[in-house]
Each structure stands twice: as C-alpha cells, then as structure tokens.
Write an enzyme that holds these catalytic residues in place. Structure first.
Site, PDB file in Angstrom:
ATOM      1  N   LYS A  15      -4.211  15.799  -3.222  1.00 24.62           N
ATOM      2  CA  LYS A  15      -3.825  15.697  -4.642  1.00 24.62           C
ATOM      3  C   LYS A  15      -4.613  14.596  -5.352  1.00 24.62           C
ATOM      4  CE  LYS A  15       0.501  14.812  -3.664  1.00 24.62           C
ATOM      5  NZ  LYS A  15       0.371  14.755  -2.196  1.00 24.62           N
ATOM      6  N   ARG A  90       8.593  14.844  -8.209  1.00 24.01           N
ATOM      7  CA  ARG A  90       8.754  15.043  -6.770  1.00 24.01           C
ATOM      8  C   ARG A  90      10.170  15.500  -6.422  1.00 24.01           C
ATOM      9  NH1 ARG A  90       4.478  11.546  -4.710  1.00 24.01           N
ATOM     10  NH2 ARG A  90       4.567  11.353  -2.465  1.00 24.01           N
ATOM     11  N   ARG A 129      -7.885   7.948   6.191  1.00 24.42           N
ATOM     12  CA  ARG A 129      -8.100   7.647   4.768  1.00 24.42           C
ATOM     13  C   ARG A 129      -8.355   6.154   4.539  1.00 24.42           C
ATOM     14  NH1 ARG A 129      -3.783   9.725   0.800  1.00 24.42           N
ATOM     15  NH2 ARG A 129      -2.381   8.699   2.246  1.00 24.42           N
ATOM     16  N   ARG A 162      -3.651   2.177   3.712  1.00 24.27           N
ATOM     17  CA  ARG A 162      -2.325   1.988   3.126  1.00 24.27           C
ATOM     18  C   ARG A 162      -1.278   1.704   4.204  1.00 24.27           C
ATOM     19  NH1 ARG A 162      -1.820   7.159  -0.818  1.00 24.27           N
ATOM     20  NH2 ARG A 162       0.276   7.113   0.072  1.00 24.27           N
ATOM     21  N   ARG A 173       7.299  10.909   5.757  1.00 22.93           N
ATOM     22  CA  ARG A 173       6.894  11.346   4.406  1.00 22.93           C
ATOM     23  C   ARG A 173       6.793  12.868   4.340  1.00 22.93           C
ATOM     24  NH1 ARG A 173       1.652   8.059   3.803  1.00 22.93           N
ATOM     25  NH2 ARG A 173       1.214   9.485   2.086  1.00 22.93           N
TER      26      ARG A 173
HETATM   27  P1  AP5 Z   1      -5.659  12.435  -0.720  1.00 22.67           P
HETATM   28  O1  AP5 Z   1      -6.390  13.036  -1.864  1.00 22.67           O
HETATM   29  O2  AP5 Z   1      -5.490  10.963  -0.691  1.00 22.67           O
HETATM   30  O3  AP5 Z   1      -4.264  13.191  -0.475  1.00 22.67           O
HETATM   31  P2  AP5 Z   1      -2.901  13.127  -1.303  1.00 22.67           P
HETATM   32  O4  AP5 Z   1      -2.364  14.508  -1.351  1.00 22.67           O
HETATM   33  O5  AP5 Z   1      -3.122  12.421  -2.611  1.00 22.67           O
HETATM   34  O6  AP5 Z   1      -2.065  12.256  -0.291  1.00 22.67           O
HETATM   35  P3  AP5 Z   1      -1.077  11.023  -0.492  1.00 22.67           P
HETATM   36  O7  AP5 Z   1      -0.785  10.538   0.893  1.00 22.67           O
HETATM   37  O8  AP5 Z   1      -1.616  10.007  -1.459  1.00 22.67           O
HETATM   38  O9  AP5 Z   1       0.143  11.716  -1.101  1.00 22.67           O
HETATM   39  P4  AP5 Z   1       1.537  11.197  -1.180  1.00 22.67           P
HETATM   40  O10 AP5 Z   1       2.082  12.153  -2.169  1.00 22.67           O
HETATM   41  O11 AP5 Z   1       2.285  11.075   0.076  1.00 22.67           O
HETATM   42  O12 AP5 Z   1       1.349   9.660  -1.646  1.00 22.67           O
HETATM   43  P5  AP5 Z   1       1.684   8.915  -2.995  1.00 22.67           P
HETATM   44  O13 AP5 Z   1       0.739   7.807  -3.149  1.00 22.67           O
HETATM   45  O14 AP5 Z   1       1.883   9.872  -4.110  1.00 22.67           O
HETATM   46  O15 AP5 Z   1      -6.438  12.915   0.611  1.00 22.67           O
HETATM   47  C1  AP5 Z   1      -6.066  12.429   1.880  1.00 22.67           C
HETATM   48  C2  AP5 Z   1      -7.334  12.193   2.723  1.00 22.67           C
HETATM   49  O16 AP5 Z   1      -7.960  13.444   2.980  1.00 22.67           O
HETATM   50  C3  AP5 Z   1      -8.383  11.313   2.040  1.00 22.67           C
HETATM   51  O17 AP5 Z   1      -8.975  10.486   3.010  1.00 22.67           O
HETATM   52  C4  AP5 Z   1      -9.412  12.323   1.482  1.00 22.67           C
HETATM   53  O18 AP5 Z   1     -10.719  11.778   1.468  1.00 22.67           O
HETATM   54  C5  AP5 Z   1      -9.292  13.471   2.485  1.00 22.67           C
HETATM   55  N1  AP5 Z   1      -9.462  14.786   1.854  1.00 22.67           N
HETATM   56  C6  AP5 Z   1      -8.891  15.243   0.711  1.00 22.67           C
HETATM   57  N2  AP5 Z   1      -9.231  16.525   0.477  1.00 22.67           N
HETATM   58  C7  AP5 Z   1     -10.030  16.899   1.518  1.00 22.67           C
HETATM   59  C8  AP5 Z   1     -10.699  18.111   1.863  1.00 22.67           C
HETATM   60  N3  AP5 Z   1     -10.607  19.214   1.092  1.00 22.67           N
HETATM   61  N4  AP5 Z   1     -11.423  18.144   3.014  1.00 22.67           N
HETATM   62  C9  AP5 Z   1     -11.497  17.042   3.816  1.00 22.67           C
HETATM   63  N5  AP5 Z   1     -10.898  15.858   3.538  1.00 22.67           N
HETATM   64  C10 AP5 Z   1     -10.165  15.789   2.405  1.00 22.67           C
HETATM   65  O19 AP5 Z   1       3.164   8.336  -2.665  1.00 22.67           O
HETATM   66  C11 AP5 Z   1       3.340   7.266  -1.766  1.00 22.67           C
HETATM   67  C12 AP5 Z   1       4.800   6.822  -1.820  1.00 22.67           C
HETATM   68  O20 AP5 Z   1       5.133   6.354  -3.152  1.00 22.67           O
HETATM   69  C13 AP5 Z   1       5.854   7.915  -1.541  1.00 22.67           C
HETATM   70  O21 AP5 Z   1       6.081   8.073  -0.156  1.00 22.67           O
HETATM   71  C14 AP5 Z   1       7.078   7.343  -2.284  1.00 22.67           C
HETATM   72  O22 AP5 Z   1       7.678   6.320  -1.546  1.00 22.67           O
HETATM   73  C15 AP5 Z   1       6.447   6.729  -3.528  1.00 22.67           C
HETATM   74  N6  AP5 Z   1       6.381   7.702  -4.627  1.00 22.67           N
HETATM   75  C16 AP5 Z   1       5.241   8.180  -5.211  1.00 22.67           C
HETATM   76  N7  AP5 Z   1       5.557   9.045  -6.188  1.00 22.67           N
HETATM   77  C17 AP5 Z   1       6.915   9.137  -6.234  1.00 22.67           C
HETATM   78  C18 AP5 Z   1       7.822   9.901  -7.011  1.00 22.67           C
HETATM   79  N8  AP5 Z   1       7.401  10.743  -7.957  1.00 22.67           N
HETATM   80  N9  AP5 Z   1       9.147   9.744  -6.774  1.00 22.67           N
HETATM   81  C19 AP5 Z   1       9.603   8.865  -5.846  1.00 22.67           C
HETATM   82  N10 AP5 Z   1       8.782   8.130  -5.041  1.00 22.67           N
HETATM   83  C20 AP5 Z   1       7.450   8.272  -5.236  1.00 22.67           C
END
Ligand code: AP5
Length: 216
Positions: A15, A90, A129, A162, A173
C-alpha cells in the site's frame, strides 16, 4: 469533485509503495495513517506516545483518536484536489467517519483498490523492509534496494527497520487485519468501489494496473 482513493490490503501488500507512486503520478496528496503516527512518535507528542503503545503490540490505535488525526490532515490545502489514503480507514467505524467527512467537503470515495498477497510473501516483504527516517520512503533489502546501503535515495536520510516489523508483531498485525479490516472489503464491494489487484506482481505492473483503473 476532489478524488479520494482508499488503498486496502494486508500489512506488507504494498500500500505504502503504491501510494507513493500514485501520488507522484496523479499529484494527489498521500496520507498514510501509519506515517502520521510515526511522525508524532518522532516528535514525542502525546498522540505519538499513545499510538506507540498500540503499534508495538500490533493492535489498532482507537478509532476516535485515529479519526480526529485524519480529519485534521484532510483539511490541509494539499488535499483540495483529493488524496490517496493508505492505512485508513481500517474499521467500519472509520469508514463511516470518512464518508461523513468527505460528504462535508462535497466529495466521496471514488475507488478502493484492494491489494492482495499471500502470507508468506507478506512476511518476506516486511522482514526485509527498510524505511526512510525523514519521510517514510520505502525500500526492500532484495526487491527495492537503495543505491547506497542504509541511505534514502530521495532525501539522503538514514534507513531503519520499524519496531513493529518484528516477526511476532507481524503475525499479530495480520490477524488484526483479518478480524478488523477485512470486513471493509465487503463494505466497499457492496457499493461497487472495490477493484482487486494481485500485489504479488512487480511494483511497476501493480502501479500500471492502478493508474489505468484510476483513469476509468
Ligand atoms: P509496503 O509498501 O511498505 O507495504 P504496506 O502494505 O504499506 O505495509 P505496512 O506494513 O506499512 O502496512 P500496515 O498497514 O501494517 O502499516 P501501517 O504503517 O499502516 O511494502 C512492504 C515491503 O515490500 C517494502 O519493503 C516494499 O519495498 C516491498 N514491496 C512492495 N510492493 C512490492 C512488490 N510488488 N514486489 C516486491 N516487493 C514489494 O500501520 C502500522 C500500525 O499503525 C498499525 O499496526 C496500527 O497500530 C497503526 N495504525 C495505522 N493506521 C491505523 C488506523 N487507520 N487505525 C488504527 N491504527 C492504525
């Protein structure tokens, strides 16, 4: 009318990676709820400290806190033409709140790309990552290497892993995603907004699919 895109998908589906590229291509703002929490944490705000206590356990930050943070972000001038929302909503409560907020601006969610990937791929991606300290640019030790190890190509800042990317937190998660976020797929499918995209394809291929869906 402003264009708001919601990216759905499990942790590690891509994402953040796709949101950065879509924002660059469309000139829409990129709003990542995770990045906003991490920015607050870096600045040692009360919100950051509160968010950390949930993030470290792989749990969601409470809805009211998250909704207020996003409401505030959406009122900034760079969102006038719309935004790519990455990580928000979410939960169904957050989705209802988003609908309400956007209707206040005379707008609504245009499209919800749902990026899929198998659990093995998610874990491989998250464990390799590297994230840029200054602006959250995303790299991978195998799939998307920086030119210079440990340094962001775009702003020269340090790359770090992270805290919530530890194996046991990642498993939690993914479980939280299945229980609390997957119901949104049905929520948006019912109103015809979902397009499902195989996130296991190369980054550029996923971006091209998303960009052509946006054009339609
Ligand atoms: P990446 O693009 O970083 O993946 P992502 O889907 O963004 O993964 P996240 O782990 O950031 O998602 P998340 O939703 O758990 O975390 P968030 O920060 O929102 O890609 C991952 C890796 O793969 C990278 O190394 C990239 O280079 C590689 N890659 C990508 N695409 C590829 C491809 N096609 N081929 C090969 N490699 C590829 O949330 C973190 C925490 O914050 C949550 O757990 C929660 O505690 C809190 N939080 C955030 N939002 C909310 C909310 N709305 N409500 C409540 N709590 C929240």
């Amino acid at each position: 009318m402003a264009t708001f895109i919601v990216l759905l998908g499990p942790p590690g589906a891509g994402k953040g990676t796709q949101a950065e590229l879509l924002a660059e291509n469309t000139k829409l703002a990129h709003i990542s709820s995770g990045d906003l929490f991490r920015e607050n944490l870096k600045n040692q705000t009360e919100l950051g400290k509160l968010a950390k206590s949930y993030m470290d356990k792989g749990e969601l930050v409470p809805d009211d806190v998250t909704i207020n943070m996003i409401r505030d972000r959406l009122t900034r001038p760079d969102c006038e033409a719309g935004a790519i929302l990455d990580g928000f909503p979410r939960t169904p409560t957050q989705a209802d709140a988003l609908e309400k907020m956007l209707s206040e601006f005379g707008s609504r969610v245009a499209l919800v790309p749902y990026i899929t990937a198998s659990e093995t791929v998610l874990v491989d991606r998250i464990s390799g990552r590297w994230t840029c300290r200054a602006q959250g640019h995303i790299y991978h030790q195998i799939f998307s290497k920086p030119k210079q190890p440990g340094i962001c190509d775009l702003d020269g800042s340090e790359l770090y892993q992270r805290d919530d990317d530890k194996a046991e937190t990642v498993t939690k998660r993914i479980r939280v995603y299945v229980d609390q976020t997957m119901p949104l797929i049905e929520y948006y499918r019912k109103v015809g907004k979902i397009i499902e995209v195989d996130g296991m394809q190369a980054v550029e291929k996923v971006t091209n699919i998303l960009l052509s869906a946006l054009k339609k």
